[in-house]
Enzyme design. Structure first.
Site, PDB file in Angstrom:
ATOM      1  N   ASN A 129     -10.740   1.090  -0.264  1.00  0.00           N
ATOM      2  CA  ASN A 129      -9.292   0.948  -0.137  1.00  0.00           C
ATOM      3  C   ASN A 129      -8.749   0.458  -1.473  1.00  0.00           C
ATOM      4  OD1 ASN A 129      -6.675  -0.027   0.327  1.00  0.00           O
ATOM      5  ND2 ASN A 129      -7.140  -0.681   2.409  1.00  0.00           N
ATOM      6  N   CYS A 186       0.804  -1.232   0.000  1.00  0.00           N
ATOM      7  CA  CYS A 186       0.000   0.000   0.000  1.00  0.00           C
ATOM      8  C   CYS A 186       0.833   1.276   0.000  1.00  0.00           C
ATOM      9  CB  CYS A 186      -0.941   0.012   1.204  1.00  0.00           C
ATOM     10  SG  CYS A 186      -2.193  -1.280   1.163  1.00  0.00           S
ATOM     11  N   HIS A 208      -3.307   7.137   3.323  1.00  0.00           N
ATOM     12  CA  HIS A 208      -3.778   5.921   2.677  1.00  0.00           C
ATOM     13  C   HIS A 208      -5.219   5.689   3.122  1.00  0.00           C
ATOM     14  CE1 HIS A 208      -4.361   1.869   1.436  1.00  0.00           C
ATOM     15  NE2 HIS A 208      -4.095   1.317   2.602  1.00  0.00           N
TER      16      HIS A 208
END
Length: 327
Positions: free
Chosen positions: A284, A117, A254
Site C-alpha cells: 500500500n 490515499c 487503490h
C-alpha cells in the site's frame, strides 16, 4: 461539467532502490518463514533511503510521465502535489518538486492537494477544471509517499502492508476525457486511520506523546464505514458516466491490501482480469498507489488508448472516491 476533454498524456512511477521482502519481515518479527506472505498476500515492498525523499521520488516519476507525454518540464502550466503525507509542512512538496525540475524561476503555479490515499483523484479533478477553463495546457500531478517512516511495528497488521514509492501523470486536452468524478466523506470513520503528530495540535512544543508520530489504523472500522457505502457510490459514479460496469475496460483501485482488493473484485462482481493488482510487489503506497497502478496498467498495455478506466478507492476520513475516464 462532465464529460471533459481532459486527457492523460503520460504516466510514470518510481520505486525506491531498497526492496524489503516478506521473508525479511518474518525474520524481523520472529515469525516462521512464509507467515507474512500467507497473512498479508505481499511478496515485497520498497523502502526509501535517506536520499530518496518524497520530492526526489516524485521527480523520477514525473520525468517518465513527461517523456511519455512528449512534454518538457518548462512547458508545464501547473504542478499539483497529491501526497498522502507531505515531505515537510512548509513549503509544499509541489514547490520542492518545481525546484528539482529546474523550474525555480519559472513562476509556474505549484501547490499541494491532500485527501490522503485519494489525493491523486482529487488533484485529477482539480487539474481538469484548470484545463477546461483554459487556465492551463499541460499539468503535472504527482503523488509520492514514504510510509516507512511512520510505521508502528508493534502493530504488524498495519505496518507490514505499506511500501514507499511515487506515481505521476501529465495532463492536457485531447481525445481522451474525464467522464465522471465522485467524492464522498463520512467523518464517522475519522478515528479509523490516524497520524496525530505533525500539525498544530500534536507536536513537540505541545507535549506530543510516544506513538503520536506513528500511523495507527483500525482496519475493522474503516472496512465497516466504507464497505456498506461503496457499492452504491460506484453504481452512481458509473451511471453518471453514461456507461455500464461491463463497458469499463480497466479498473485501477487503490492498492489498500490484498483483502480489500479481493473484496472489491468479488463484492462489485468485477472481472478479475480487468482489475489492476500490483499490491503483492509494492504494498500500500498511500496516495502513490493509484497513479503507480495506473502507470503499470498503461505500460503493460492492460489499459490502451481509447479504452475506459475506473480509478477508485477509499481513504482516511473515511472518504470514497472515483473517476471514470477514457484514456
Amino acid at each position: 461539467m462532465f464529460p471533459t476533454t481532459t486527457t492523460i498524456l503520460g504516466t510514470g512511477s518510481y520505486l525506491p532502490r531498497t526492496c524489503l521482502t516478506s521473508d525479511e519481515i518474518d525474520t524481523r518479527m520472529g515469525w516462521p518463514t512464509g507467515q507474512s506472505l500467507s497473512r498479508f498476500g505481499l511478496h515485497a515492498r520498497h523502502v526509501a533511503s535517506d536520499d530518496e525523499t518524497s520530492s526526489f521520488m516524485a521527480v523520477r516519476a514525473a520525468e517518465r510521465a513527461l517523456e511519455m507525454a512528449g512534454c518538457r518540464a518548462d512547458e508545464l502550466d501547473l504542478i499539483i502535489g497529491a501526497c498522502g503525507v507531505m515531505e515537510q509542512p512548509i513549503p509544499s512538496t509541489a514547490v520542492l518538486v518545481q525546484d528539482r525540475l529546474g523550474l525555480a524561476s519559472s513562476g509556474i503555479p505549484a501547490f499541494d492537494v491532500n485527501a490522503t490515499c485519494l489525493s491523486f483523484l482529487q488533484a485529477l479533478d482539480l487539474a481538469g477544471m484548470w484545463l477546461e477553463a483554459n487556465r492551463a495546457r499541460r499539468v503535472l500531478i504527482f503523488s509520492a509517499d514514504i510510509a516507512s517512516v511512520g510505521l508502528d511495528w508493534s502493530r504488524p497488521e498495519g505496518a507490514a502492508i505499506f511500501g514507499d514509492g511515487a506515481g505521476a501523470v501529465v495532463l492536457g486536452r485531447g481525445e481522451g476525457s474525464i467522464m465522471a468524478h465522485g467524492f464522498e466523506t463520512y467523518a464517522e470513520g475519522r478515528d479509523a486511520c490516524v497520524l496525530a503528530a505533525g500539525g498544530t495540535r500534536v507536536n513537540p512544543a505541545r507535549g506530543a506523546q510516544p506513538g503520536d508520530e506513528t500511523f495507527r489504523m483500525d482496519g475493522g472500522l474503516a472496512f465497516r464505514v466504507a464497505s456498506r457505502r461503496l457499492p452504491r457510490f460506484l453504481a452512481k459514479l458509473v451511471s453518471g458516466a453514461g456507461i455500464g460496469v461491463d463497458q469499463i475496460d480497466c479498473i485501477v483501485p487503490h492498492q489498500a491490501s490484498a483483502q480489500a482488493l479481493s473484496h472489491v473484485t468479488r463484492g462489485l462482481r468485477l472481472k478479475a482480469e480487468k482489475v489492476v493488482n500490483i499490491f503483492a510487489r509494492t504494498g500500500n503506497q498511500v496516495a502513490a498507489s493509484i497513479p503507480s497502478a495506473l502507470d503499470h496498467a498503461v505500460r503493460s498495455q492492460q489499459l490502451r488508448r481509447g479504452q475506459t478506466a475506473l480509478l477508485m478507492g477509499t481513504s482516511a476520513g473515511i472518504s470514497l472516491g472515483g473517476t471514470v475516464l477514457r484514456f
